[in-house]
Design a protein around this motif. Structure first.
Motif, PDB file in Angstrom:
ATOM      1  N   LEU A 189     -13.908  36.043   5.991  1.00 27.92           N
ATOM      2  CA  LEU A 189     -12.607  36.582   5.574  1.00 27.92           C
ATOM      3  C   LEU A 189     -12.221  37.800   6.412  1.00 27.92           C
ATOM      4  N   GLU A 190     -12.832  37.921   7.580  1.00 24.11           N
ATOM      5  CA  GLU A 190     -12.539  39.052   8.450  1.00 24.11           C
ATOM      6  C   GLU A 190     -11.209  38.830   9.175  1.00 24.11           C
ATOM      7  N   LYS A 191     -10.413  39.886   9.263  1.00 25.84           N
ATOM      8  CA  LYS A 191      -9.062  39.761   9.818  1.00 25.84           C
ATOM      9  C   LYS A 191      -9.045  39.560  11.319  1.00 25.84           C
ATOM     10  N   ASP A 192     -10.151  39.913  12.009  1.00 25.39           N
ATOM     11  CA  ASP A 192     -10.167  39.785  13.468  1.00 25.39           C
ATOM     12  C   ASP A 192     -10.887  38.522  13.936  1.00 25.39           C
ATOM     13  N   CYS A 193     -11.210  37.617  13.009  1.00 23.58           N
ATOM     14  CA  CYS A 193     -11.896  36.384  13.371  1.00 23.58           C
ATOM     15  C   CYS A 193     -10.870  35.290  13.701  1.00 23.58           C
ATOM     16  N   GLU A 194     -11.211  34.392  14.601  1.00 26.07           N
ATOM     17  CA  GLU A 194     -10.313  33.301  14.969  1.00 26.07           C
ATOM     18  C   GLU A 194     -10.000  32.381  13.794  1.00 26.07           C
ATOM     19  N   CYS A 195     -10.871  32.401  12.774  1.00 25.91           N
ATOM     20  CA  CYS A 195     -10.671  31.493  11.643  1.00 25.91           C
ATOM     21  C   CYS A 195      -9.488  31.906  10.768  1.00 25.91           C
ATOM     22  N   THR A 196      -8.877  33.068  11.041  1.00 21.93           N
ATOM     23  CA  THR A 196      -7.721  33.488  10.244  1.00 21.93           C
ATOM     24  C   THR A 196      -6.564  32.504  10.357  1.00 21.93           C
ATOM     25  N   ILE A 197      -6.580  31.671  11.396  1.00 21.40           N
ATOM     26  CA  ILE A 197      -5.522  30.678  11.562  1.00 21.40           C
ATOM     27  C   ILE A 197      -5.474  29.702  10.383  1.00 21.40           C
ATOM     28  N   SER A 198      -6.580  29.603   9.654  1.00 21.90           N
ATOM     29  CA  SER A 198      -6.648  28.676   8.512  1.00 21.90           C
ATOM     30  C   SER A 198      -6.033  29.255   7.245  1.00 21.90           C
ATOM     31  N   GLY A 199      -5.597  30.496   7.288  1.00 22.62           N
ATOM     32  CA  GLY A 199      -4.863  31.061   6.160  1.00 22.62           C
ATOM     33  C   GLY A 199      -5.691  31.877   5.196  1.00 22.62           C
ATOM     34  N   HIS A 200      -5.013  32.386   4.172  1.00 28.27           N
ATOM     35  CA  HIS A 200      -5.607  33.328   3.229  1.00 28.27           C
ATOM     36  C   HIS A 200      -5.823  32.729   1.840  1.00 28.27           C
ATOM     37  N   LEU A 201      -5.384  31.500   1.637  1.00 26.88           N
ATOM     38  CA  LEU A 201      -5.459  30.870   0.322  1.00 26.88           C
ATOM     39  C   LEU A 201      -6.108  29.497   0.411  1.00 26.88           C
ATOM     40  N   ARG A 202      -6.797  29.118  -0.636  1.00 23.46           N
ATOM     41  CA  ARG A 202      -7.247  27.741  -0.778  1.00 23.46           C
ATOM     42  C   ARG A 202      -6.141  26.936  -1.470  1.00 23.46           C
ATOM     43  N   GLN A 203      -6.278  25.631  -1.468  1.00 22.54           N
ATOM     44  CA  GLN A 203      -5.301  24.796  -2.151  1.00 22.54           C
ATOM     45  C   GLN A 203      -5.212  25.160  -3.631  1.00 22.54           C
ATOM     46  N   SER A 204      -6.351  25.515  -4.229  1.00 25.49           N
ATOM     47  CA  SER A 204      -6.371  25.862  -5.660  1.00 25.49           C
ATOM     48  C   SER A 204      -5.512  27.084  -5.949  1.00 25.49           C
ATOM     49  N   GLU A 205      -5.545  28.090  -5.060  1.00 30.92           N
ATOM     50  CA  GLU A 205      -4.696  29.273  -5.266  1.00 30.92           C
ATOM     51  C   GLU A 205      -3.214  28.934  -5.108  1.00 30.92           C
ATOM     52  N   ARG A 206      -2.920  28.041  -4.184  1.00 33.79           N
ATOM     53  CA  ARG A 206      -1.518  27.647  -4.019  1.00 33.79           C
ATOM     54  C   ARG A 206      -1.018  26.907  -5.259  1.00 33.79           C
ATOM     55  N   GLU A 207      -1.863  26.052  -5.832  1.00 37.07           N
ATOM     56  CA  GLU A 207      -1.448  25.272  -6.995  1.00 37.07           C
ATOM     57  C   GLU A 207      -1.365  26.110  -8.265  1.00 37.07           C
ATOM     58  N   ILE A 208      -2.265  27.082  -8.424  1.00 37.26           N
ATOM     59  CA  ILE A 208      -2.291  27.861  -9.667  1.00 37.26           C
ATOM     60  C   ILE A 208      -1.068  28.767  -9.768  1.00 37.26           C
ATOM     61  N   ARG A 209      -0.386  29.009  -8.664  1.00 38.09           N
ATOM     62  CA  ARG A 209       0.795  29.866  -8.702  1.00 38.09           C
ATOM     63  C   ARG A 209       1.942  29.249  -9.496  1.00 38.09           C
ATOM     64  N   ARG A 210       1.810  27.986  -9.857  1.00 37.51           N
ATOM     65  CA  ARG A 210       2.781  27.376 -10.775  1.00 37.51           C
ATOM     66  C   ARG A 210       2.606  27.929 -12.188  1.00 37.51           C
ATOM     67  N   TYR A 211       1.418  28.459 -12.481  1.00 41.89           N
ATOM     68  CA  TYR A 211       1.094  28.911 -13.835  1.00 41.89           C
ATOM     69  C   TYR A 211       0.923  30.424 -13.935  1.00 41.89           C
ATOM     70  N   GLY A 212       0.463  31.058 -12.873  1.00 37.37           N
ATOM     71  CA  GLY A 212       0.235  32.502 -12.898  1.00 37.37           C
ATOM     72  C   GLY A 212      -0.006  32.999 -11.481  1.00 37.37           C
ATOM     73  N   SER A 213       0.050  34.297 -11.297  1.00 43.47           N
ATOM     74  CA  SER A 213      -0.092  34.874  -9.954  1.00 43.47           C
ATOM     75  C   SER A 213      -1.558  35.156  -9.638  1.00 43.47           C
ATOM     76  N   VAL A 214      -1.942  34.930  -8.395  1.00 40.30           N
ATOM     77  CA  VAL A 214      -3.278  35.268  -7.907  1.00 40.30           C
ATOM     78  C   VAL A 214      -3.134  35.952  -6.550  1.00 40.30           C
TER      79      VAL A 214
END
Length: 204
Positions: free
Chosen positions: A69-94
């Motif tokens: 989860l380091e901000k200077d790693c190349e893997c940041t291209i994959s984003g900051h959320l998992r699919q579960s966090e994107r879906e739960i935003r229909r019900y509450g904020s994370v």
């Protein structure tokens, strides 16, 4: 069945709430709340209980494609959320997992999940969303409609109890599961009617 709910703290200096919910085959129950700090204490508690399921209020995995989860790693291209966090935003904020506090919590959760993997069913939940879905305006007061809680439970112990409740609903097939199973999912009550399951259990 024995169910453990864990409201995990990001830092070991902060309190981690633990709820052990024990429901037998004739629907009698026992409930035990405690506060722990170190990973070793949490693991020792789990091993002593031998639960059917453990439900964490903490992420237990990284977004797909990320190695850290380091901000200077190349893997940041994959984003900051998992699919579960994107879906739960229909019900509450994370919060995104890369926020400082969430980053610490996620890495601690992953460490515990690694130690427990293959030994127990491990699930994640989000107590604030659970509270909203169950219509609980005051967690302690609402829980006392179903359980004899110990006096003066902490907010962390109450959140751990909501996590344990999700484990109970999961084992009774009254849940919804959000996200990608290969990436990491979040379980929530199916709906408010899951509370009807609690009317069948009685204090041991």
């Amino acid at each position: 069945m024995k169910i453990i709910g864990i409201d995990l703290a990001g830092k070991i200096d902060n309190p981690t709430g633990i709820c052990v919910l024990d429901v037998d085959e004739i629907h009698n129950y026992g409930i035990n709340l405690s506060t722990l700090y170190l990973d070793e204490e949490v693991l020792e508690r789990i091993y002593s209980v031998h639960p059917s399921i453990i439900v964490f209020d903490a992420p237990l995995s990284l977004p797909k494609g990320r190695c850290c989860l380091e901000k200077d790693c190349e893997c940041t291209i994959s984003g900051h959320l998992r699919q579960s966090e994107r879906e739960i935003r229909r019900y509450g904020s994370v919060l995104p997992l890369t926020f400082t506090g969430m980053k610490m919590l996620t890495m601690r959760g992953i460490g515990l999940a690694t130690a427990l993997s293959g030994k127990y069913i491990l699930k994640e939940t989000h107590p604030r969303t659970v509270q909203k879905m169950l219509g609980f305006e005051n967690i302690k007061n609402n829980l006392e409609n179903y359980f004899n809680l110990p006096p003066n439970p902490s907010e962390h112990e109450l959140d751990a109890t909501l996590a344990a409740l999700c484990g109970f609903f999961y084992l009774n097939n009254c849940y919804r599961e959000l996200g990608d199973i290969d990436e990491g999912t979040i379980i929530l009550p199916k709906d408010i009617d899951c509370l009807n399951l609690l009317n069948k259990i009685q204090m041991k």
